[in-house]
Design an enzyme around this catalytic site. Structure first.
Site, PDB file in Angstrom:
ATOM      1  N   LYS A   1       0.821  -1.203   0.000  1.00  0.00           N
ATOM      2  CA  LYS A   1       0.000   0.000   0.000  1.00  0.00           C
ATOM      3  C   LYS A   1       0.863   1.266   0.000  1.00  0.00           C
ATOM      4  O   LYS A   1       1.995   1.284   0.495  1.00  0.00           O
ATOM      5  CB  LYS A   1      -0.940   0.000   1.218  1.00  0.00           C
ATOM      6  CG  LYS A   1      -2.030  -1.071   1.162  1.00  0.00           C
ATOM      7  CD  LYS A   1      -3.003  -0.824   0.027  1.00  0.00           C
ATOM      8  CE  LYS A   1      -4.066  -1.906  -0.099  1.00  0.00           C
ATOM      9  NZ  LYS A   1      -5.038  -1.914   0.990  1.00  0.00           N
TER      10      LYS A   1
ATOM     11  N   ARG B   1      -3.715 -10.356   3.987  1.00  0.00           N
ATOM     12  CA  ARG B   1      -3.902 -10.436   2.535  1.00  0.00           C
ATOM     13  C   ARG B   1      -2.660  -9.837   1.885  1.00  0.00           C
ATOM     14  O   ARG B   1      -2.378  -8.649   2.067  1.00  0.00           O
ATOM     15  CB  ARG B   1      -5.165  -9.676   2.141  1.00  0.00           C
ATOM     16  CG  ARG B   1      -5.506  -9.715   0.656  1.00  0.00           C
ATOM     17  CD  ARG B   1      -6.812  -8.954   0.397  1.00  0.00           C
ATOM     18  NE  ARG B   1      -7.178  -8.986  -1.012  1.00  0.00           N
ATOM     19  CZ  ARG B   1      -6.772  -8.094  -1.918  1.00  0.00           C
ATOM     20  NH1 ARG B   1      -5.983  -7.097  -1.553  1.00  0.00           N
ATOM     21  NH2 ARG B   1      -7.156  -8.185  -3.187  1.00  0.00           N
TER      22      ARG B   1
END
Length: 284
Positions: A225, A260
């Site tokens: 991210k 994840r």
């Protein structure tokens, strides 16, 4: 702690690694590397097998990029991308999750034997809750998102995000349980990067244990991210491996039951080291 899914009861007594399979040409993390129009499906099939070999406990297949600013994908296109991959993946011996918010896609993949619906909209789209509620056993991951992918980072959340996210997730789970869905089918995701600032994302990680008060297992999706890139001044997505693994470990240490990730092998290895250092029978 068990996550009940279509074909599997996933034991969350140890952290589980969910490997990301992008059946998209425009993902922020690996756009087109494993899936590109006209290139056939062998590469994405090989990616599924590779992640299982590397130790993925769950495969998470997505046919629409949800990066900030990403445009929606038409239903027919998403189905064309996802269905062949799901049809292949359900033969690999691990639970198969599908990352979608469209009820038509949810129904189609469940009909093929998919185990989990992973929805960034937390089943808020018309008809989505009904698809999950009418299925006898599928698992579901409900995620917090502020706004929508096209505009979410233009006007992120304001104020203390932790109680806001916690209240949203509790309400989303309660609405699903009211339709008869057993609590063991539900996992919650606090939505890193979905309408939140860098500081807010890290506040959620720092105070993640407050989110455990919901009583549901948590899934953490920190992999690659942009908040990690800002923190370590690494704009290149390919150079976000180390911060991604570090964030996954911190999330697990603070109670997340599922992480994840794109980098399955490295995350699995790191979790094995972490597990060896944990006291026997220590509670998370």
């Amino acid at each position: 702690m068990i996550w009940q899914t279509s074909r599997f009861q996933i034991d969350l007594g140890r952290p589980r690694v969910m490997g990301i399979v992008n059946a998209t040409p425009d993902s922020f993390s690996d756009g087109g590397k494993y899936f590109a129009p006209g290139s056939g499906l062998s590469t994405v099939f090989e990616r599924c097998a590779q992640l299982v070999e590397e130790g993925a406990d769950i495969l998470d297949i997505g046919g629409e990029s949800t990066r900030p600013g990403a445009p929606p994908v038409p239903l027919d296109e998403e189905l064309a991308r996802v269905l062949p991959v799901v049809r292949h993946a359900v033969q690999l011996g691990v639970p198969v999750s599908v990352d979608t918010y469209k009820p038509e896609v949810m129904q189609a993949v469940l009909d093929l034997g998919a185990d989990i619906i992973n929805d960034i909209w937390a089943l808020r789209r018309a008809g989505a809750r009904a698809v999950v509620a009418q299925h006898p056993a599928c698992g579901v991951c409900l995620m917090h998102m502020h706004g929508e992918p096209v505009t979410m980072q233009l006007a992120p959340m304001v104020g203390d995000v932790v109680p806001q996210v916690r209240a949203f997730l509790i309400d989303s789970a309660a609405q699903l349980e009211a339709l008869g869905v057993d609590s063991q089918r539900i996992v919650l995701d606090y939505g890193i990067g979905f309408g939140k600032t860098v500081e807010q994302n890290f506040s959620l990680l720092a105070r993640q244990r407050e989110l455990l008060e919901t009583g549901y297992p948590l899934l953490a999706g920190w992999s690659r991210k942009s908040s990690l890139a800002v923190t370590v001044a690494t704009p290149d997505v390919a150079q976000r491996l180390v911060p991604s693994v570090a964030a996954a470990l911190l999330a697990v240490e603070r109670g997340a039951r599922v992480v994840r990730v794109h980098d399955v092998r490295e995350t699995v290895q790191a979790l094995k080291v972490w597990a060896m250092a944990m006291p026997v029978n220590a509670a998370l």
